[in-house]
Design an enzyme around this catalytic site. Structure first.
Site, short mmCIF file in Angstrom:
data_model
loop_
_atom_site.label_atom_id
_atom_site.label_comp_id
_atom_site.label_asym_id
_atom_site.label_seq_id
_atom_site.Cartn_x
_atom_site.Cartn_y
_atom_site.Cartn_z
N GLY A 46 10.02 -29.89 -8.46
CA GLY A 46 9.32 -29.60 -9.70
C GLY A 46 7.85 -29.37 -9.42
O GLY A 46 7.30 -29.87 -8.43
N GLN A 51 -0.96 -28.74 -11.61
CA GLN A 51 -0.97 -29.00 -10.17
C GLN A 51 -1.47 -27.80 -9.37
O GLN A 51 -1.85 -27.94 -8.22
CB GLN A 51 0.42 -29.39 -9.68
N CYS A 95 5.38 -36.78 -5.26
CA CYS A 95 4.67 -35.75 -6.01
C CYS A 95 3.96 -34.84 -5.03
O CYS A 95 3.35 -35.32 -4.07
CB CYS A 95 3.67 -36.43 -6.95
N LEU A 96 4.03 -33.54 -5.27
CA LEU A 96 3.37 -32.59 -4.37
C LEU A 96 1.85 -32.76 -4.39
O LEU A 96 1.18 -32.37 -3.44
CB LEU A 96 3.76 -31.15 -4.74
N HIS A 137 8.88 -36.50 -15.20
CA HIS A 137 7.75 -36.53 -14.27
C HIS A 137 6.83 -35.33 -14.54
O HIS A 137 5.60 -35.48 -14.60
CB HIS A 137 8.31 -36.49 -12.83
N GLU A 138 7.41 -34.14 -14.71
CA GLU A 138 6.61 -32.94 -14.92
C GLU A 138 5.96 -32.93 -16.30
O GLU A 138 4.80 -32.51 -16.44
CB GLU A 138 7.45 -31.67 -14.71
N HIS A 141 2.86 -34.84 -16.16
CA HIS A 141 1.74 -34.04 -15.62
C HIS A 141 1.04 -33.28 -16.73
O HIS A 141 -0.19 -33.18 -16.74
CB HIS A 141 2.24 -33.02 -14.59
#
Length: 173
Positions: A46, A51, A95-96, A137-138, A141
């Site tokens: 994701g 991000q 997480c990226l 999670h997204e 963000h």
């Protein structure tokens, strides 16, 4: 398609709530394509618009892990959780924007999410397992919340310090 640089925590843009997308433009469609390419390249399941420095309520995801199965890239614009299960699930999240750091986070095991697709049509789907975790999670963000915000202040501080060091090391080249 262009790979976009992924912001690393701490970055003030990752803590901002994103305004809703009001119009699906060519630029937004290009951003969605770039985000999918960036997510697959990372590799991740994701990636939210903030991000990559884009303050828009949009994220991409594809939680198909089986290399034999067809990928299922999804673009969700203005997503909203419309239902959550009482049952919870604990998943080790990463997480990226917080590379190589993982922690267990408890979230509802199942969610129903409504969003607008790139075609401008409203969609709704019931997600379970990794898909449910990823969608939540997204969406976090998009509200300026990171998975480490679910951790104790001490754990959060340790991870933040590691990320600050990583950013310094990368800056030095």
């Amino acid at each position: 398609m262009t790979l976009r640089p992924i912001l690393i925590h701490p970055d003030p843009r990752l803590k901002k709530a994103c305004p809703p997308v009001t119009e699906i433009t060519d630029d937004l469609m290009q951003a969605a394509e770039d985000m999918l390419e960036t997510m697959y390249d990372a590799p991740g399941v994701g990636l939210a618009a903030p991000q990559v420095g884009l303050l828009a309520r949009m994220f991409v995801m594809d939680c198909v892990k089986d290399p034999e199965a067809a990928p299922r890239p999804m673009v969700l614009i203005n997503p909203a959780v419309t239902w959550t299960s009482a049952e919870t699930n604990v998943y080790e999240e990463g997480c990226l924007s917080i590379p190589e750091q993982y922690a267990e986070v408890t979230r509802p095991a199942e969610v129903r999410v409504r969003w607008t697709g790139l075609d401008g049509k409203e969609q709704e789907e019931h997600f379970t397992g990794l898909w449910a975790t990823c969608a939540q999670h997204e969406i976090d963000h998009l509200d300026g919340k990171l998975f480490i915000d679910y951790l104790s202040p001490l754990k959060r501080q340790l991870i933040t310090r590691k990320m600050e060091k990583l950013k310094r090391d990368r800056a030095r080249g």
